[in-house]
Design a protein around this motif. Structure first.
Motif, PDB file in Angstrom:
ATOM      1  N   THR A 141     -13.552   8.580  -4.337  1.00 52.96           N
ATOM      2  CA  THR A 141     -14.896   9.147  -4.478  1.00 52.96           C
ATOM      3  C   THR A 141     -15.062  10.252  -3.442  1.00 52.96           C
ATOM      4  OG1 THR A 141     -15.783   7.028  -5.244  1.00 52.96           O
ATOM      5  CG2 THR A 141     -17.364   8.632  -4.414  1.00 52.96           C
ATOM      6  N   CYS A 147     -11.084  -1.866  -4.334  1.00 54.70           N
ATOM      7  CA  CYS A 147     -10.987  -2.337  -5.717  1.00 54.70           C
ATOM      8  C   CYS A 147     -11.053  -3.862  -5.713  1.00 54.70           C
ATOM      9  CB  CYS A 147      -9.656  -1.862  -6.296  1.00 54.70           C
ATOM     10  SG  CYS A 147      -9.384  -2.312  -8.007  1.00 54.70           S
ATOM     11  N   PHE A 173     -17.575   1.389  -9.783  1.00 56.81           N
ATOM     12  CA  PHE A 173     -16.546   2.134 -10.514  1.00 56.81           C
ATOM     13  C   PHE A 173     -17.011   2.556 -11.901  1.00 56.81           C
ATOM     14  CE2 PHE A 173     -14.072  -0.805  -7.811  1.00 56.81           C
ATOM     15  CZ  PHE A 173     -13.432   0.130  -7.037  1.00 56.81           C
ATOM     16  N   CYS A 202      -9.164   0.287 -11.895  1.00 60.82           N
ATOM     17  CA  CYS A 202      -8.779   0.787 -10.586  1.00 60.82           C
ATOM     18  C   CYS A 202      -7.380   0.370 -10.155  1.00 60.82           C
ATOM     19  CB  CYS A 202      -9.800   0.388  -9.533  1.00 60.82           C
ATOM     20  SG  CYS A 202     -10.115  -1.369  -9.419  1.00 60.82           S
ATOM     21  N   SER A 262      -6.271   9.968 -14.653  1.00 55.19           N
ATOM     22  CA  SER A 262      -6.631   8.908 -15.597  1.00 55.19           C
ATOM     23  C   SER A 262      -8.077   9.003 -16.060  1.00 55.19           C
ATOM     24  CB  SER A 262      -6.386   7.525 -14.984  1.00 55.19           C
ATOM     25  OG  SER A 262      -5.017   7.330 -14.753  1.00 55.19           O
ATOM     26  N   GLY A 282      -6.358   6.370  -2.913  1.00 48.50           N
ATOM     27  CA  GLY A 282      -7.773   6.024  -3.041  1.00 48.50           C
ATOM     28  C   GLY A 282      -8.491   5.796  -1.731  1.00 48.50           C
ATOM     29  N   GLN A 320     -16.117  10.780  -8.924  1.00 49.69           N
ATOM     30  CA  GLN A 320     -15.166   9.692  -8.759  1.00 49.69           C
ATOM     31  C   GLN A 320     -14.006   9.938  -9.711  1.00 49.69           C
ATOM     32  OE1 GLN A 320     -15.940   5.336  -9.863  1.00 49.69           O
ATOM     33  NE2 GLN A 320     -16.394   5.394  -7.673  1.00 49.69           N
ATOM     34  N   GLY A 323      -6.239   3.369  -6.217  1.00 49.02           N
ATOM     35  CA  GLY A 323      -6.310   4.340  -7.295  1.00 49.02           C
ATOM     36  C   GLY A 323      -7.633   5.033  -7.524  1.00 49.02           C
ATOM     37  N   VAL A 324      -8.704   4.637  -6.839  1.00 46.19           N
ATOM     38  CA  VAL A 324     -10.012   5.252  -7.061  1.00 46.19           C
ATOM     39  C   VAL A 324     -10.411   6.042  -5.820  1.00 46.19           C
ATOM     40  CG1 VAL A 324     -12.454   4.852  -7.543  1.00 46.19           C
ATOM     41  CG2 VAL A 324     -10.714   3.421  -8.632  1.00 46.19           C
ATOM     42  N   SER A 331      -3.352   0.733  -9.270  1.00 44.46           N
ATOM     43  CA  SER A 331      -2.595   1.775  -8.585  1.00 44.46           C
ATOM     44  C   SER A 331      -1.173   1.317  -8.348  1.00 44.46           C
ATOM     45  CB  SER A 331      -3.264   2.109  -7.253  1.00 44.46           C
ATOM     46  OG  SER A 331      -2.497   3.039  -6.523  1.00 44.46           O
ATOM     47  N   HIS A 372      -9.818   8.636 -10.821  1.00 47.24           N
ATOM     48  CA  HIS A 372      -8.831   7.559 -10.737  1.00 47.24           C
ATOM     49  C   HIS A 372      -7.509   8.030 -11.317  1.00 47.24           C
ATOM     50  CE1 HIS A 372      -6.688   3.813 -11.236  1.00 47.24           C
ATOM     51  NE2 HIS A 372      -6.559   4.074 -12.509  1.00 47.24           N
ATOM     52  N   ASP A 373      -6.452   7.609 -10.645  1.00 48.19           N
ATOM     53  CA  ASP A 373      -5.104   7.799 -11.162  1.00 48.19           C
ATOM     54  C   ASP A 373      -4.207   6.791 -10.455  1.00 48.19           C
ATOM     55  OD1 ASP A 373      -3.577   9.966 -12.907  1.00 48.19           O
ATOM     56  OD2 ASP A 373      -2.263   9.368 -11.261  1.00 48.19           O
TER      57      ASP A 373
END
Length: 134
Positions: free
Chosen positions: A126, A98, A108, A112, A40, A94, A86, A123-124, A114, A88-89
């Motif tokens: 790092t 979030c 972020f 975020c 993403s 993750g 970082q 979803g995030v 998911s 995101h998807d």
């Protein structure tokens, strides 16, 4: 989908090239190994790091962010030995909390959400990329 654990994310993101020129360096990162299609978004969270190319969707230069990212290149000072990336998807478990209804810029680069339950690590992800390994 391959993106179901933190270990999987760390193993599927690959630093493929590093070039140092004077006081700056460029670092290219391949994101296609994670699910063989775009994530993403991806951004650099390291100070003085800027997005220099984005294979994917729209770019948000003020955030050093590439949307629908498959391959990214960042420029940062030559003295840096690591880059904080970082990504995101919606299919990533993750590793970053979030917050409910908020997307603070200090945490972020973007949204975020998911498909995984709960808000922690929604979803995030790092990770630090050590540049000597590129």
């Amino acid at each position: 989908c391959k993106l179901t654990s933190c270990a999987a994310v760390e193993q599927c993101i690959e630093c493929v090239e590093r070039e140092v020129s004077g006081t700056s360096q460029t670092v290219s990162i391949n994101l296609l190994g994670c699910k063989e299609e775009a994530l993403s978004w991806a951004c650099c969270r390291t100070a003085n790091c800027t997005l220099s190319s984005c294979a994917g969707g729209p770019v948000e230069p003020e955030k050093s962010k590439c949307n629908e990212a498959t391959y990214v290149t960042f420029e940062l000072p030559a003295t840096n030995d690591k880059l904080e990336l970082q990504v995101h998807d919606g299919q990533i478990a993750g590793n970053v909390t979030c917050p409910q209804g908020a997307f603070p810029q200090d945490v972020f680069c973007g949204g975020c959400g998911s498909h995984f339950g709960g808000r922690t690590g929604a979803g995030v992800f790092t990770l630090e990329i050590y540049l000597f390994s590129c």
